[in-house]
Write a protein that holds these residues in place. Structure first.
Motif, PDB file in Angstrom:
ATOM      1  N   PHE A  38      39.039  54.152  82.530  1.00 37.59           N
ATOM      2  CA  PHE A  38      39.547  52.801  82.744  1.00 37.59           C
ATOM      3  C   PHE A  38      38.547  51.739  82.291  1.00 37.59           C
ATOM      4  O   PHE A  38      38.883  50.810  81.561  1.00 37.59           O
ATOM      5  CB  PHE A  38      39.882  52.605  84.231  1.00 37.59           C
ATOM      6  CG  PHE A  38      40.299  51.205  84.544  1.00 37.59           C
ATOM      7  CD1 PHE A  38      41.604  50.774  84.306  1.00 37.59           C
ATOM      8  CD2 PHE A  38      39.386  50.271  85.050  1.00 37.59           C
ATOM      9  CE1 PHE A  38      41.991  49.466  84.587  1.00 37.59           C
ATOM     10  CE2 PHE A  38      39.769  48.960  85.326  1.00 37.59           C
ATOM     11  CZ  PHE A  38      41.084  48.568  85.104  1.00 37.59           C
ATOM     12  N   TRP A  39      37.305  51.888  82.731  1.00 37.82           N
ATOM     13  CA  TRP A  39      36.335  50.837  82.431  1.00 37.82           C
ATOM     14  C   TRP A  39      35.930  50.820  80.957  1.00 37.82           C
ATOM     15  O   TRP A  39      35.695  49.766  80.379  1.00 37.82           O
ATOM     16  CB  TRP A  39      35.115  50.949  83.351  1.00 37.82           C
ATOM     17  CG  TRP A  39      35.446  50.518  84.761  1.00 37.82           C
ATOM     18  CD1 TRP A  39      35.424  51.279  85.883  1.00 37.82           C
ATOM     19  CD2 TRP A  39      35.895  49.216  85.158  1.00 37.82           C
ATOM     20  NE1 TRP A  39      35.823  50.561  86.990  1.00 37.82           N
ATOM     21  CE2 TRP A  39      36.115  49.283  86.570  1.00 37.82           C
ATOM     22  CE3 TRP A  39      36.154  48.015  84.495  1.00 37.82           C
ATOM     23  CZ2 TRP A  39      36.574  48.185  87.316  1.00 37.82           C
ATOM     24  CZ3 TRP A  39      36.592  46.924  85.243  1.00 37.82           C
ATOM     25  CH2 TRP A  39      36.798  47.016  86.633  1.00 37.82           C
ATOM     26  N   VAL A  40      35.888  51.987  80.351  1.00 39.49           N
ATOM     27  CA  VAL A  40      35.563  52.014  78.922  1.00 39.49           C
ATOM     28  C   VAL A  40      36.635  51.270  78.127  1.00 39.49           C
ATOM     29  O   VAL A  40      36.335  50.418  77.278  1.00 39.49           O
ATOM     30  CB  VAL A  40      35.411  53.466  78.423  1.00 39.49           C
ATOM     31  CG1 VAL A  40      35.409  53.518  76.888  1.00 39.49           C
ATOM     32  CG2 VAL A  40      34.124  54.074  78.967  1.00 39.49           C
ATOM     33  N   ARG A  41      37.885  51.548  78.428  1.00 39.59           N
ATOM     34  CA  ARG A  41      38.969  50.845  77.726  1.00 39.59           C
ATOM     35  C   ARG A  41      38.970  49.352  78.037  1.00 39.59           C
ATOM     36  O   ARG A  41      39.218  48.511  77.166  1.00 39.59           O
ATOM     37  CB  ARG A  41      40.332  51.464  78.101  1.00 39.59           C
ATOM     38  CG  ARG A  41      40.590  52.815  77.446  1.00 39.59           C
ATOM     39  CD  ARG A  41      40.825  52.687  75.938  1.00 39.59           C
ATOM     40  NE  ARG A  41      42.129  52.151  75.613  1.00 39.59           N
ATOM     41  CZ  ARG A  41      43.222  52.885  75.438  1.00 39.59           C
ATOM     42  NH1 ARG A  41      43.145  54.204  75.534  1.00 39.59           N
ATOM     43  NH2 ARG A  41      44.382  52.336  75.158  1.00 39.59           N
ATOM     44  N   THR A  42      38.670  49.044  79.289  1.00 40.12           N
ATOM     45  CA  THR A  42      38.600  47.633  79.682  1.00 40.12           C
ATOM     46  C   THR A  42      37.503  46.912  78.907  1.00 40.12           C
ATOM     47  O   THR A  42      37.700  45.804  78.392  1.00 40.12           O
ATOM     48  CB  THR A  42      38.328  47.510  81.198  1.00 40.12           C
ATOM     49  OG1 THR A  42      39.373  48.196  81.885  1.00 40.12           O
ATOM     50  CG2 THR A  42      38.273  46.052  81.630  1.00 40.12           C
ATOM     51  N   ILE A  43      36.368  47.564  78.808  1.00 40.36           N
ATOM     52  CA  ILE A  43      35.245  46.940  78.087  1.00 40.36           C
ATOM     53  C   ILE A  43      35.588  46.787  76.605  1.00 40.36           C
ATOM     54  O   ILE A  43      35.336  45.738  75.997  1.00 40.36           O
ATOM     55  CB  ILE A  43      33.957  47.768  78.291  1.00 40.36           C
ATOM     56  CG1 ILE A  43      33.520  47.713  79.755  1.00 40.36           C
ATOM     57  CG2 ILE A  43      32.840  47.258  77.384  1.00 40.36           C
ATOM     58  CD1 ILE A  43      32.515  48.773  80.149  1.00 40.36           C
ATOM     59  N   CYS A  44      36.161  47.834  76.019  1.00 42.81           N
ATOM     60  CA  CYS A  44      36.552  47.748  74.597  1.00 42.81           C
ATOM     61  C   CYS A  44      37.485  46.559  74.360  1.00 42.81           C
ATOM     62  O   CYS A  44      37.407  45.886  73.330  1.00 42.81           O
ATOM     63  CB  CYS A  44      37.253  49.029  74.163  1.00 42.81           C
ATOM     64  SG  CYS A  44      36.127  50.391  73.812  1.00 42.81           S
ATOM     65  N   ARG A  45      38.359  46.316  75.328  1.00 46.42           N
ATOM     66  CA  ARG A  45      39.332  45.253  75.154  1.00 46.42           C
ATOM     67  C   ARG A  45      38.735  43.886  75.474  1.00 46.42           C
ATOM     68  O   ARG A  45      38.934  42.910  74.740  1.00 46.42           O
ATOM     69  CB  ARG A  45      40.539  45.507  76.069  1.00 46.42           C
ATOM     70  CG  ARG A  45      41.766  44.675  75.759  1.00 46.42           C
ATOM     71  CD  ARG A  45      42.816  44.853  76.855  1.00 46.42           C
ATOM     72  NE  ARG A  45      42.362  44.282  78.109  1.00 46.42           N
ATOM     73  CZ  ARG A  45      42.223  44.962  79.258  1.00 46.42           C
ATOM     74  NH1 ARG A  45      42.519  46.257  79.326  1.00 46.42           N
ATOM     75  NH2 ARG A  45      41.801  44.357  80.349  1.00 46.42           N
ATOM     76  N   ALA A  46      37.976  43.825  76.575  1.00 44.47           N
ATOM     77  CA  ALA A  46      37.524  42.521  77.078  1.00 44.47           C
ATOM     78  C   ALA A  46      36.249  42.028  76.415  1.00 44.47           C
ATOM     79  O   ALA A  46      36.019  40.825  76.310  1.00 44.47           O
ATOM     80  CB  ALA A  46      37.320  42.599  78.587  1.00 44.47           C
ATOM     81  N   MET A  47      35.413  42.959  75.991  1.00 44.43           N
ATOM     82  CA  MET A  47      34.072  42.561  75.523  1.00 44.43           C
ATOM     83  C   MET A  47      33.960  42.580  74.008  1.00 44.43           C
ATOM     84  O   MET A  47      32.901  42.248  73.474  1.00 44.43           O
ATOM     85  CB  MET A  47      33.016  43.513  76.096  1.00 44.43           C
ATOM     86  CG  MET A  47      33.135  43.712  77.588  1.00 44.43           C
ATOM     87  SD  MET A  47      32.181  42.488  78.471  1.00 44.43           S
ATOM     88  CE  MET A  47      32.607  42.895  80.160  1.00 44.43           C
ATOM     89  N   TYR A  48      34.976  43.038  73.339  1.00 40.71           N
ATOM     90  CA  TYR A  48      34.958  43.091  71.875  1.00 40.71           C
ATOM     91  C   TYR A  48      36.235  42.456  71.347  1.00 40.71           C
ATOM     92  O   TYR A  48      37.286  42.540  71.987  1.00 40.71           O
ATOM     93  CB  TYR A  48      34.872  44.535  71.383  1.00 40.71           C
ATOM     94  CG  TYR A  48      33.552  45.227  71.684  1.00 40.71           C
ATOM     95  CD1 TYR A  48      32.502  45.181  70.778  1.00 40.71           C
ATOM     96  CD2 TYR A  48      33.370  45.910  72.879  1.00 40.71           C
ATOM     97  CE1 TYR A  48      31.297  45.823  71.038  1.00 40.71           C
ATOM     98  CE2 TYR A  48      32.163  46.555  73.159  1.00 40.71           C
ATOM     99  CZ  TYR A  48      31.130  46.506  72.238  1.00 40.71           C
ATOM    100  OH  TYR A  48      29.940  47.120  72.507  1.00 40.71           O
TER     101      TYR A  48
END
Lengths: 767, 767
Positions: free
Chosen positions: A651-661
């Motif tokens: 969940f957090w990896v996908r969230t970071i990929c979406r939110a931080m990039y």
């Protein structure tokens, strides 16, 4: 987020099978904190030819540090509308600035040779431009300059910048070469500079500068496609040319210009043909630059075609399909940014300037520079081991050469252009060596590597290391950021232990003795447990200790300043034990509290004050208390893999990929750090990540690509496939390797590089 | 004249058959104008290790030129009682100052690292000494330092200085290395310096300096016979070591010191054994210096023995007998001073820094530097052709390499350490080439030599040369010192003509065409007659002309300032047509007036005002209006040879040898000028002189030796004998070559170097 650069967005089709240059937005990260540059470069090229949109003096008029320096690490900010010149060297994404050498600008003839204030044209030569006229692709940049009416185009090869200037018809054309300008410039940055007009189409010269690098030499040789009609220069320093007075006119058409502040103008006759310049550089000598020029000079269009062919060749090594055009651009731009540093730092004949200031010849490797190792040991060098192993071998051998040339026999910490900047903490060069060894790099003298790893980690004068060796932790009263240092030394020591283990012959049963490397392995394994010495058993947090052994009384878990940490707080750094996650879970008080704390890290509401003090990241780079814009947390999302809650990693990896990039100019939430941020994205988007560089294991996450086929350097193909991939299906139900379910949360490097298919079965629900 | 240095005088025996080091007074010329240094050097050694007795800033506090700079061209004046350090590079006898690199001084530990004012010990580390304790011989210097109580001894090899410091018992010993001090020092001379403690007995480093040389690199590697116990440094500039703060102690025991003003102290434990330092230098790199160190390092006593053996070997090539011990010392000290410059400027592997800043390798020759050519083309290079032809071949090939590396394709004018200083006038490099060609030098590409001679003399931008080519003279309203320039260009052009002639195949009778070199020869012969264009036919004196063609109205025959001359007046310079003395006699109005004027030159009473304005000479250097302390007149005493009054040449040469030279500290009446003054003496004392370098002819004078046997480099012996030689018998009745009377006033080089006996029959009366 801001509108994505229009020209590129239109070309970014979803699911394109063959990649194109339009998949890359070279402006990505040029806004705010990304610190990337939009100019022309080839993969790992020594020249990064890019516009400098502001000249930022290092010091304010009152002598204090100018905070604006930080924003111009790459010389460029997207919102600017001024250009001071196109210079030939730029860091990509770094958190510290330097370089910006040999600034050239086409101008109207005969005007001021001073750069000016960027506002009043009467003050100097600076240019302005309309943002609509600025476009760029990998290997090519163009902009219409307003004041001179010149169309400027840039391209690059490994050692040369290529300029094409289309001047307004019938105007005589002038080209400025400003030897003073630079990034991280300040009064006295230029120790000396020299400029020789060798003949009417060839100039050579050099700068010896003291910027961030303590002192740095850079040479050039530049060729014009038209003869110089006349030239002049100004010099604002007081260094006289003593034999000279009364004899010649020093400032007009005298071919030996030199001083601390030389700015020259070369004038060309009006010509229908655009002015082309090939500008080669060297760290060795003008003779080296001239050899580089001879090897790579070609017409502008040919250079551009070759540069872009190089980029296409790299991009096409990964054939990806994506959930969106944004994802596609984000991915390929990350790939682009991962292929810039460390870059070639030698002449075509293999000669390069070493850390000892002497000229060496790289035998059997290509010497590289720009090692931002505190950042890049985490994912960028592992990425190279995966995607560019030969490049990483060059990096390793360059680091070993650096270590041999070091008076401390120390591997690089943060080094560029034959200088060691001692920036950030730890001796993470050992991690790069250990990771290379773990992944089977050939052609390295591992005895030499181990020797330099040991000497790097034995230098007691280094940053609290003596006290660390004596006490098992770095005392905060000895040196600041002590907890970060203890934790990172502990990890690095594990890397040295691994290096020793991997080349240790077994215990000799005949003699009953151990190989010396076994003893080294044991000693460093012991050192690697030092992380435990900095965890306060009362609160189970990493916490600064004093020399007396007591924990520092004042302690703020959230603050990043003066609490014993750097680029992070106790929350972030307490998860930093990449080499012994089970041991970490233990000192944190068991899995339950470990998971609770991970959960809180990502979800807690951080006080505004703590955010304000968080370094190097924009608001977008913070997720609760998790700070993706800085590196110490990069492995943390993957730590759930050691718990029963692996889905939270997904969940957090996908969230970071979406939110931080993102694909736009501010698509990086913090400094790209020479490619580390991009490498994190590349791994994570493909579904795996090297939590513990120095081991051969990748932790499995949740891919954001739909699929990807990676052409590995060994000729094998690695296929990443997903089933039921969608923006909502961020959870992984099952992972299969060549059709077989993987029972573990990790996969070995050696498996992946044999080629095969890694299949992620996605789901909208945690498994 | 002042008392001669006592220790040496005692040893100076008359008529010693075998020479000894005591025949040389290394202090000769260290008083007032000689500008020699007393320190340790080997023949043509790159290191000149010598005490610097004063630090003279280039500028006065108000910014204007400090006139005291001039007196310290070699860093030393005999009357001083202070020493600031022993530095490794010194000009010998020059009229301009520079160098003084890497100043070392033994001191009491822990005191100020600033040099101080030379008066108050509290202000710095400077040393004082009692003159009685200072002694020196070729290759060896010693002095007892008062403040630290240390006995300092110096010696040298080609690339290294050797130091031995005997500290007071039981004191811990400290050694300063001051990277700031220098000759021709001023604020900002040091562009950058660096110092690395490689291990506890080895240090390396470099300076990049802008002094007289526009910018100059010098590197070192130094080895100690005892381990460094600790070290520290101070730095007074503002260049920070940026990665460094908070991390290490930069100023104590940190092995990478660098900046613009680094002064370091190395402390050694108390030791019965004196501290020895071998300090090697390089113009290329610290690696080059280290290779030089490895090649030449040895214990102090061995180095001293080797250095002195080298000198003895040179001195013993001439076995002379003399009329007095004074003459003997004067002669052998002149020989010593003629063997210092130009000196080796390459590493043991042949690598050297060229004029283009690049590192080159000397193939087939030894690269040399320090070319003070306006001075040395006259007698020093001819002396080398006679006594050291292989050295002169190295000089010629070094000059050709310089010309190739020159962006102007110009031979050296006044060059040192990879810099061209453009000092003084003319392009006399062509004279050195022509003289070498005339004397049959082998191993030179004479086509290349001619090419560079032509390009040197074709650069219209050079110092009035364009106008000279257009008008046949340099107009005074174009550039000053115009008459001197016209006269010297004319002579130089004759040299180019000779170079062309010597390699010109005959006219092709089949095709009816000339070889291009014939046309060159004719063109330059025509140019060489330009001296006639500057002689005012009304008064028969060389006189400045304006562009309009008219002679300058205001004209003072005696003044040396703003009259169209440099280092001379109209009287001196009007005799400067060394290539066409008959032509000169003609334009002067015939032999009668020519002789009258020569007579007047030597005997006239010069007004005090004219003397006061005469440059670079002491009162002793003036004989009437004849100024021996400057070079333009050096050939004049020999001009009587073209008249019926040859005996006057004999008289005045002997007079000059006696009056203008002596064995004591002020034994030089002007700057030795890198050996030119000494070479004049050597030739004249042996009885012949090269009035016209570029021809193979020597003019016969009057020897002051009783006899001399010269071991020529080709293995032949040349014997100079005199009959009835005495201080009063200054006239030559007859000259015999191998027993045959020479009918002419000259003798050929090719005769002399075949070996044989040249006998002068002396008389007290003119013949």
């Amino acid at each position: 987020m801001k509108p994505f650069f229009v020209g590129l967005l239109a070309a970014g089709a979803v699911s394109a099978a063959a990649q194109s240059l339009a998949d890359v937005n070279v402006f990505l990260g040029t806004e705010r904190m990304g610190h990337t540059f939009p100019g022309a470069v080839v993969p790992f090229g020594m020249v990064q030819l890019s516009p400098d949109t502001r000249l930022v003096p290092y010091a304010l008029p009152n002598g204090s540090y100018n905070p604006d320096v930080y924003g111009y690490c790459a010389g460029y900010q997207y919102e600017d509308r001024t250009i001071y010149g196109f210079s030939h060297t730029h860091f990509s994404g770094t958190g510290h600035s330097d370089l910006g050498d040999f600034s050239m600008l086409p101008v109207k003839s005969g005007q001021s040779l001073l750069p000016g204030d960027g506002k009043d044209p009467a003050t100097g030569y600076f240019e302005t431009f309309d943002k609509q006229t600025e476009t760029a692709e990998p290997g090519y940049y163009r902009v219409q300059l307003e004041r001179s009416g010149t169309l400027a185009e840039l391209s690059a090869s490994t050692h040369a910048g290529f300029h094409r200037y289309t001047f307004p018809a019938a105007d005589s054309a002038s080209l400025l070469l400003d030897l003073v300008n630079g990034i991280y410039g300040y009064d006295g940055k230029v120790l000396w500079s020299s400029l020789r007009v060798e003949n009417d189409t060839l100039i050579t010269g050099y700068r010896h500068v003291s910027g961030w690098a303590r002192d740095r030499y850079i040479y050039f040789a530049a060729s014009f496609n038209q003869p110089i009609a006349s030239y002049r220069h100004r010099k604002d320093d007081q260094t006289p040319y003593r034999g000279f007075y009364r004899r010649f006119k020093e400032f007009d058409n005298f071919p030996e210009m030199a001083g601390k502040s030389v700015r020259a103008e070369f004038t060309f006759a009006p010509n229908e043909v655009p002015l082309e310049v090939v500008f080669a550089i060297s760290g060795v000598s003008t003779a080296g630059a001239l050899a580089n020029l001879r090897a790579e000079a070609k017409p502008f269009d040919a250079a551009k075609a070759e540069a872009q062919a190089q980029w296409l060749s790299e991009l096409r090594k990964i054939e990806g399909t994506f959930l969106s055009g944004d994802d596609q651009t984000t991915f390929y731009t990350a790939l682009y940014h991962s292929l810039i540093a460390p870059h070639v730092f030698q002449d075509v004949d293999g000669q390069y300037r070493g850390l000892d200031g002497n000229v060496h010849r790289a035998e059997g490797f290509t010497n590289l520079t720009v090692f931002s190792l505190w950042d890049t040991y985490r994912a960028l060098h592992p990425w190279f081991n995966f995607f560019q192993p030969e490049h990483n071998r060059n990096a390793v051998l360059s680091m070993l050469a650096h270590g041999e040339q070091s008076v401390h026999q120390a591997l690089p910490v943060w080094s560029h252009w034959a200088n060691e900047n001692w920036c950030m903490i730890g001796y993470h060069g050992v991690s790069v060596l250990a990771d290379a060894a773990a992944k089977g790099m050939a052609g390295v003298d591992w005895d030499q590597a181990l020797k330099l790893a040991v000497s790097s980690s034995s230098w007691r004068g280094y940053d609290g290391l003596g006290a660390y060796l004596d006490k098992g932790y770095v005392p905060e009263d000895v040196v600041g950021s002590s907890v970060s240092k203890t934790l990172e030394y502990a990890y690095d020591d594990w890397c040295v232990a691994e290096l020793a283990r991997r080349q240790t012959p077994y215990h000799n049963f005949y003699t009953g003795t151990d190989h010396p490397n076994i003893r080294l392995n044991k000693a460093y394994l012991k050192r690697s447990q030092a992380f435990k010495n900095t965890f306060d058993p009362q609160i189970h947090w990493a916490r600064p200790r004093l020399s007396s052994g007591v924990y520092k009384a004042e302690f703020d878990l959230l603050s990043t300043h003066n609490q014993g940490f750097i680029e992070g707080n106790a929350w972030n750094y307490s998860f930093y034990v990449p080499h012994d996650v089970p041991g970490l879970i233990q000192v944190m008080g068991g899995e339950k509290i470990f998971v609770q704390r991970l959960d809180s890290l990502f979800t807690m509401e951080l006080p505004d004050e703590a955010i304000a003090h968080t370094e190097d990241v924009t608001r977008d780079g913070i997720l609760g208390n998790y700070v993706h814009g800085n590196e110490p947390s990069h492995h943390i999302p993957y730590l759930y893999n050691w718990t029963q809650d692996r889905s939270k990693t997904q969940f957090w990896v996908r969230t970071i990929c979406r939110a931080m990039y993102g694909p736009e100019t501010n698509g990086l939430c913090g400094n790209d750090d020479a490619g580390q941020m991009s490498a994190w994205y590349l791994f994570s988007a493909l579904g795996f990540y090297p939590v513990t560089p120095g081991s051969a294991t990748y932790e499995l996450g949740s891919p954001s690509v739909k699929s990807a086929t990676i052409a590995l350097e060994n000729g094998n193909l690695l296929r990443i496939e997903t089933v039921k991939q969608s923006p909502k299906n961020v959870y992984v139900k099952e992972v299969l390797w060549n059709g077989q379910t993987i029972p573990s949360h990790s996969i070995y490097h050696q498996q992946l590089i044999q080629g095969g298919t890694l299949t992620f079965v996605m789901s909208s629900k945690p498994h």
